[in-house]
Motif scaffolding. Structure first.
Motif, PDB file in Angstrom:
ATOM      1  N   SER A 154     -18.723  46.258 -49.613  1.00 54.11           N
ATOM      2  CA  SER A 154     -18.341  46.480 -48.410  1.00 54.11           C
ATOM      3  C   SER A 154     -19.435  47.360 -47.705  1.00 54.11           C
ATOM      4  O   SER A 154     -19.964  47.059 -46.289  1.00 54.11           O
TER       5      SER A 154
ATOM      6  N   GLN B 285     -22.450  45.546 -44.779  1.00 56.11           N
ATOM      7  CA  GLN B 285     -21.895  45.756 -43.650  1.00 56.11           C
ATOM      8  C   GLN B 285     -22.996  45.304 -42.312  1.00 56.11           C
ATOM      9  O   GLN B 285     -22.564  44.713 -41.222  1.00 56.11           O
TER      10      GLN B 285
ATOM     11  N   GLY C 265     -15.520  43.321 -39.763  1.00 59.05           N
ATOM     12  CA  GLY C 265     -14.888  43.928 -41.096  1.00 59.05           C
ATOM     13  C   GLY C 265     -13.887  42.951 -41.640  1.00 59.05           C
ATOM     14  O   GLY C 265     -13.805  42.821 -42.742  1.00 59.05           O
TER      15      GLY C 265
ATOM     16  N   ARG D 179     -15.703  40.104 -43.356  1.00 57.53           N
ATOM     17  CA  ARG D 179     -16.392  40.805 -44.628  1.00 57.53           C
ATOM     18  C   ARG D 179     -15.352  41.181 -45.878  1.00 57.53           C
ATOM     19  O   ARG D 179     -15.840  40.443 -46.853  1.00 57.53           O
ATOM     20  N   TRP D 180     -14.166  41.544 -45.508  1.00 56.27           N
ATOM     21  CA  TRP D 180     -13.576  41.995 -46.606  1.00 56.27           C
ATOM     22  C   TRP D 180     -12.762  40.550 -47.039  1.00 56.27           C
ATOM     23  O   TRP D 180     -12.361  40.718 -48.164  1.00 56.27           O
TER      24      TRP D 180
END
Length: 303
Positions: A78, A82, A88, A91-92
């Motif tokens: 993470s 970034q 977010g 990405r997660w």
């Protein structure tokens, strides 16, 4: 055939992670942490963390350890990615997919099957690339890395041959997913594994050397990774087995790589002062551009 398999897998994985770290360094800029310049105290703190971490892992119940490792992997992914994936949620979602793929491969094929090791190695490699650039772009210098690796060589030798902490940690993760290592296993006869710490050492030295001295640092780092990160440990493992008739179990790669990296630093430093991040033009590759000669106070600029 076993020797060639181990050499090929070890060298390929080490160079792949180093290449990934360099590619990230050349194209992505991480957020600089609000800290000063790395110094001896920082290296002392890093060694304290390295010393304490295995004991923390071993103190955890068996079923909890893989969960902790999965969280560590997820956190490293993470933070490091970034700048690449700013969204977010996306990405997660990708991180969860990567972490889940390791678990699914482990449950479906087992811990000795190639699919599990391919998935686990991919996650470990990405975490190492992330951690390397956070440190290197955050201000770590080649001098810091060289001293750290020298201390790490002594640490690895002691805890492999005097106090078998390394072997205990390896035994603790047996049977569970999320091994802190990369490698490949094919059946019971062929297997090659590199510890996550070793991969981080190779990537840290090569990326920092590249930042400091351009192509000369990159060439030195790549050569050391192949010769002292792959060839020397694998050769020593089989030579000891042939001489004693017993499997030595663990031959710490840092015993070879750490001193070699320290010597390489002493040679590279003769080329002049290390370059800083401020000396590099990010986004456009100028890492191989000659360093600017500092102008002495009172010196008259050339016409």
């Amino acid at each position: 055939m076993t020797v060639f398999f181990q050499l090929a897998v070890t060298a390929a994985l080490a160079l792949a992670v180093v290449t990934g770290a360099i590619a990230y360094f050349r194209s992505v800029r991480t957020a600089r942490p609000p800290v000063g310049v790395f110094n001896g105290r920082d290296i002392f703190m890093m060694m304290g963390f390295v010393l304490a971490l295995p004991y923390v892992y071993l103190a955890l119940p068996g079923g909890v350890l893989p969960c902790v490792l999965a969280l560590v992997f997820a956190g490293g992914l993470s933070v490091g990615y970034q700048p690449i994936i700013g969204n977010g949620r996306l990405r997660w979602a990708l991180i969860v997919l990567l972490i889940a793929s390791v678990l699914v491969a482990h449950l479906s094929f087992g811990e000795t099957a190639p699919p599990y090791w391919v998935a686990n190695s991919a996650v470990v490699g990405l975490v190492v690339v992330s951690a390397t650039n956070i440190n290197v772009q955050g201000g770590m210098r080649l001098k810091n890395v060289a001293w750290f690796l020298l201390a790490l060589a002594a640490y690895d030798a002691f805890f492999a041959w005097v106090v078998p902490l390394t072997q205990e940690l390896a035994d603790a993760v047996q049977g569970y997913p999320y091994a802190p290592a990369a490698g490949l296993r094919i059946g019971e006869d062929f297997g090659a594994v590199i510890g996550m710490g070793d991969l981080l050492a190779y990537a840290l030295f090569t990326t920092t050397a590249y930042k400091a001295y351009g192509k000369w640092g990159l060439r030195a780092g790549a050569a050391l990774v192949v010769l002292f990160g792959a060839v020397a440990p694998v050769a020593a493992l089989h030579q000891i087995a042939a001489a004693t008739g017993d499997d030595p179990g663990i031959v710490p790669a840092q015993v070879f790589f750490g001193p070699a990296a320290f010597v390489a630093y002493q040679v590279l430093r003769r080329r002049g002062p290390e370059r800083r991040m401020a000396d590099l033009a990010f986004g456009r590759e100028r890492a191989d551009a000659p360093r600017r000669t500092p102008v002495r106070a009172g010196a008259r600029p050339a016409a």
